[in-house]
Design a protein around this motif. Structure first.
Motif, PDB file in Angstrom:
ATOM      1  N   GLN A   1       0.820  -1.207   0.000  1.00 24.74           N
ATOM      2  CA  GLN A   1       0.000   0.000   0.000  1.00 24.74           C
ATOM      3  C   GLN A   1       0.860   1.265   0.000  1.00 24.74           C
ATOM      4  O   GLN A   1       0.517   2.257  -0.654  1.00 24.74           O
ATOM      5  CB  GLN A   1      -0.956   0.002   1.195  1.00 24.74           C
ATOM      6  CG  GLN A   1      -0.294   0.211   2.536  1.00 24.74           C
ATOM      7  CD  GLN A   1      -1.259   0.171   3.698  1.00 24.74           C
ATOM      8  OE1 GLN A   1      -1.212  -0.736   4.519  1.00 24.74           O
ATOM      9  NE2 GLN A   1      -2.122   1.156   3.789  1.00 24.74           N
ATOM     10  N   LEU A   2       2.003   1.219   0.698  1.00 24.07           N
ATOM     11  CA  LEU A   2       2.837   2.414   0.760  1.00 24.07           C
ATOM     12  C   LEU A   2       3.652   2.630  -0.513  1.00 24.07           C
ATOM     13  O   LEU A   2       4.222   3.704  -0.706  1.00 24.07           O
ATOM     14  CB  LEU A   2       3.749   2.360   1.982  1.00 24.07           C
ATOM     15  CG  LEU A   2       3.018   2.518   3.323  1.00 24.07           C
ATOM     16  CD1 LEU A   2       3.973   2.404   4.485  1.00 24.07           C
ATOM     17  CD2 LEU A   2       2.264   3.842   3.386  1.00 24.07           C
TER      18      LEU A   2
ATOM     19  N   LYS B   1       2.344   3.170  -3.134  1.00 20.79           N
ATOM     20  CA  LYS B   1       1.577   4.238  -3.787  1.00 20.79           C
ATOM     21  C   LYS B   1       2.155   5.617  -3.467  1.00 20.79           C
ATOM     22  O   LYS B   1       1.901   6.585  -4.191  1.00 20.79           O
ATOM     23  CB  LYS B   1       0.117   4.198  -3.333  1.00 20.79           C
ATOM     24  CG  LYS B   1      -0.611   2.897  -3.622  1.00 20.79           C
ATOM     25  CD  LYS B   1      -1.995   2.910  -2.991  1.00 20.79           C
ATOM     26  CE  LYS B   1      -2.699   1.583  -3.133  1.00 20.79           C
ATOM     27  NZ  LYS B   1      -4.026   1.557  -2.445  1.00 20.79           N
ATOM     28  N   LEU B   2       2.909   5.707  -2.383  1.00 19.52           N
ATOM     29  CA  LEU B   2       3.438   7.004  -1.949  1.00 19.52           C
ATOM     30  C   LEU B   2       4.864   7.264  -2.427  1.00 19.52           C
ATOM     31  O   LEU B   2       5.437   8.300  -2.117  1.00 19.52           O
ATOM     32  CB  LEU B   2       3.390   7.102  -0.430  1.00 19.52           C
ATOM     33  CG  LEU B   2       1.998   7.044   0.222  1.00 19.52           C
ATOM     34  CD1 LEU B   2       2.111   7.130   1.729  1.00 19.52           C
ATOM     35  CD2 LEU B   2       1.089   8.148  -0.316  1.00 19.52           C
TER      36      LEU B   2
ATOM     37  N   ASN C   1      -3.288   3.601   6.184  1.00 19.46           N
ATOM     38  CA  ASN C   1      -4.479   3.239   5.416  1.00 19.46           C
ATOM     39  C   ASN C   1      -5.236   4.471   4.946  1.00 19.46           C
ATOM     40  O   ASN C   1      -5.737   4.526   3.818  1.00 19.46           O
ATOM     41  CB  ASN C   1      -5.400   2.354   6.251  1.00 19.46           C
ATOM     42  CG  ASN C   1      -4.838   0.972   6.507  1.00 19.46           C
ATOM     43  OD1 ASN C   1      -3.722   0.668   6.112  1.00 19.46           O
ATOM     44  ND2 ASN C   1      -5.612   0.120   7.180  1.00 19.46           N
TER      45      ASN C   1
ATOM     46  N   THR D   1      -3.516   6.120   1.952  1.00 17.23           N
ATOM     47  CA  THR D   1      -3.403   5.375   0.693  1.00 17.23           C
ATOM     48  C   THR D   1      -4.710   4.818   0.151  1.00 17.23           C
ATOM     49  O   THR D   1      -4.735   4.304  -0.963  1.00 17.23           O
ATOM     50  CB  THR D   1      -2.419   4.201   0.866  1.00 17.23           C
ATOM     51  OG1 THR D   1      -2.868   3.353   1.932  1.00 17.23           O
ATOM     52  CG2 THR D   1      -1.020   4.709   1.197  1.00 17.23           C
ATOM     53  N   THR D   2      -5.807   4.902   0.911  1.00 18.99           N
ATOM     54  CA  THR D   2      -7.043   4.284   0.453  1.00 18.99           C
ATOM     55  C   THR D   2      -7.523   4.881  -0.877  1.00 18.99           C
ATOM     56  O   THR D   2      -7.433   6.094  -1.107  1.00 18.99           O
ATOM     57  CB  THR D   2      -8.161   4.405   1.500  1.00 18.99           C
ATOM     58  OG1 THR D   2      -9.327   3.727   1.012  1.00 18.99           O
ATOM     59  CG2 THR D   2      -8.529   5.861   1.785  1.00 18.99           C
ATOM     60  N   ASN D   3      -8.030   4.006  -1.725  1.00 16.40           N
ATOM     61  CA  ASN D   3      -8.644   4.432  -2.988  1.00 16.40           C
ATOM     62  C   ASN D   3     -10.166   4.423  -2.901  1.00 16.40           C
ATOM     63  O   ASN D   3     -10.845   4.688  -3.897  1.00 16.40           O
ATOM     64  CB  ASN D   3      -8.204   3.509  -4.130  1.00 16.40           C
ATOM     65  CG  ASN D   3      -6.733   3.666  -4.470  1.00 16.40           C
ATOM     66  OD1 ASN D   3      -6.197   4.768  -4.416  1.00 16.40           O
ATOM     67  ND2 ASN D   3      -6.068   2.568  -4.798  1.00 16.40           N
TER      68      ASN D   3
END
Length: 331
Positions: free
Chosen positions: A4-5, A7-8, A236, A239-241
């Motif tokens: 998930q991270l 994405k950053l 969370n 990064t949540t979509n």
């Protein structure tokens, strides 16, 4: 969390209050995933030693500034994609003693940060809200859409934050997520000072062979929440979509209730493994504090459903981790 991270990567995250207890843990986590971090802190309650290990990291930038100054907020937000807003003056007793300063930091400072985030085109503003918002509402567990009347100036400021965040979405289309923290504890939480949180304060007293003092008879209870659970939900939230997860508030807790006497007894037991003399320390009692609610217990169903929150540490496991850290760092 690694996936998930991802994405950053290449993004820049501003952590306000990044030298504080929660803020420094968030900075450390982000830096561990090679994410660029800007830390804004005025060191009123944050500590330089909390960020000292990060200063040599090329992904870390420290700005010494105050959220009560709009120009400092604009400087910190320049080029930033996401914000984790942790800067605040905590403590109910502090707010009762000095409501003006608490309001200046927690309300005016919060508004400055929202304005600076809006002006900088920040994609998402995740902020530290508070379980104090539930006020005198007695029902347990606490559910996000039902609150009572505030019981302290601090509680008022944290509720006002939620109102401002809602307006900034409706008026300026700034996406926000509020995280109502329930009694967070863990490494780097300061045990010193008049407004120290109960867990590090008790730990320090036990280590010094002093008697911890519980306000009241020890029957008051809290939903104590270990720092790693708080880190998880912040990541969370960043990064949540899930668009349905945005522009609302969440309880951040374990979903279990521990009385103060149970807490003190557990700390005594865990610390006595390092020093048997702690087994013989008496736990004392005094009057209840003004502004304290008797019981606090969170429903975490909303966070589980919308933010995939899955706390890895219950109170006992978290206390064992925290005690180990304090034993190594406070002696």
């Amino acid at each position: 969390m690694t996936a998930q991270l991802k994405k950053l990567e290449g993004k820049q995250v501003l952590v306000t209050g990044g030298a504080g207890f929660i803020g420094s843990n968030l900075c450390e986590t982000l830096l561990g995933y090679n994410i660029k971090v800007v830390c804004l802190d005025n060191f009123a309650t944050g500590k330089r030693e909390n960020v000292a290990p990060f200063l040599k990291n090329s992904n870390f930038k420290l700005i010494e500034g105050d959220i009560r100054r709009l120009e400092d907020c604009h400087t910190a937000c320049h080029g930033v994609d996401f914000i984790l807003h942790q800067a605040a003056l905590g403590s109910v007793p502090r707010s009762i003693k000095d409501p003006i300063t608490t309001n200046a930091v927690n309300v005016s400072g919060f508004l400055n940060m929202l304005v600076a985030a809006r002006d900088a085109g920040v994609k998402r503003f995740v902020y530290a809200a508070s379980s104090s918002t539930y006020g005198d509402h007695e029902a347990l567990p606490k559910v996000e859409d039902t609150i009572g009347n505030p019981l302290s100036p601090y509680a008022i400021t944290k509720y006002v934050n939620e109102l401002y965040a809602d307006i900034f979405k409706k008026t300026y289309n700034l996406d926000t997520i509020g995280l109502r923290y329930f009694n967070v504890f863990g490494k780097r939480q300061d045990p010193s000072g008049a407004y120290a949180a109960v867990i590090p304060k008790f730990v320090q007293q036990f280590i010094r062979h002093e008697s911890p003092v519980i306000n009241g008879d020890g029957s008051y209870s809290r939903d104590f929440t270990y720092i790693d659970n708080v880190i998880q939900i912040n990541m969370n939230a960043l990064t949540t979509n899930n668009v349905n997860a945005l522009n609302t508030v969440y309880n951040v807790a374990c979903g279990e209730r521990t009385t103060l006497i149970e807490l003190a007894t557990m700390l005594k037991t865990y610390l006595a493994q390092f020093d048997d003399a702690i087994n013989h320390i008496e736990i004392k009692h005094t009057e209840n504090r003004i502004g304290d609610i008797p019981h606090s217990l969170a429903s975490i169903d909303k966070a589980k459903t919308l933010l995939n929150y899955n706390p890895k540490y219950n109170v006992s496991a978290g206390l064992k981790e925290a005690v180990q850290w304090y034993w190594e760092n406070l002696k």
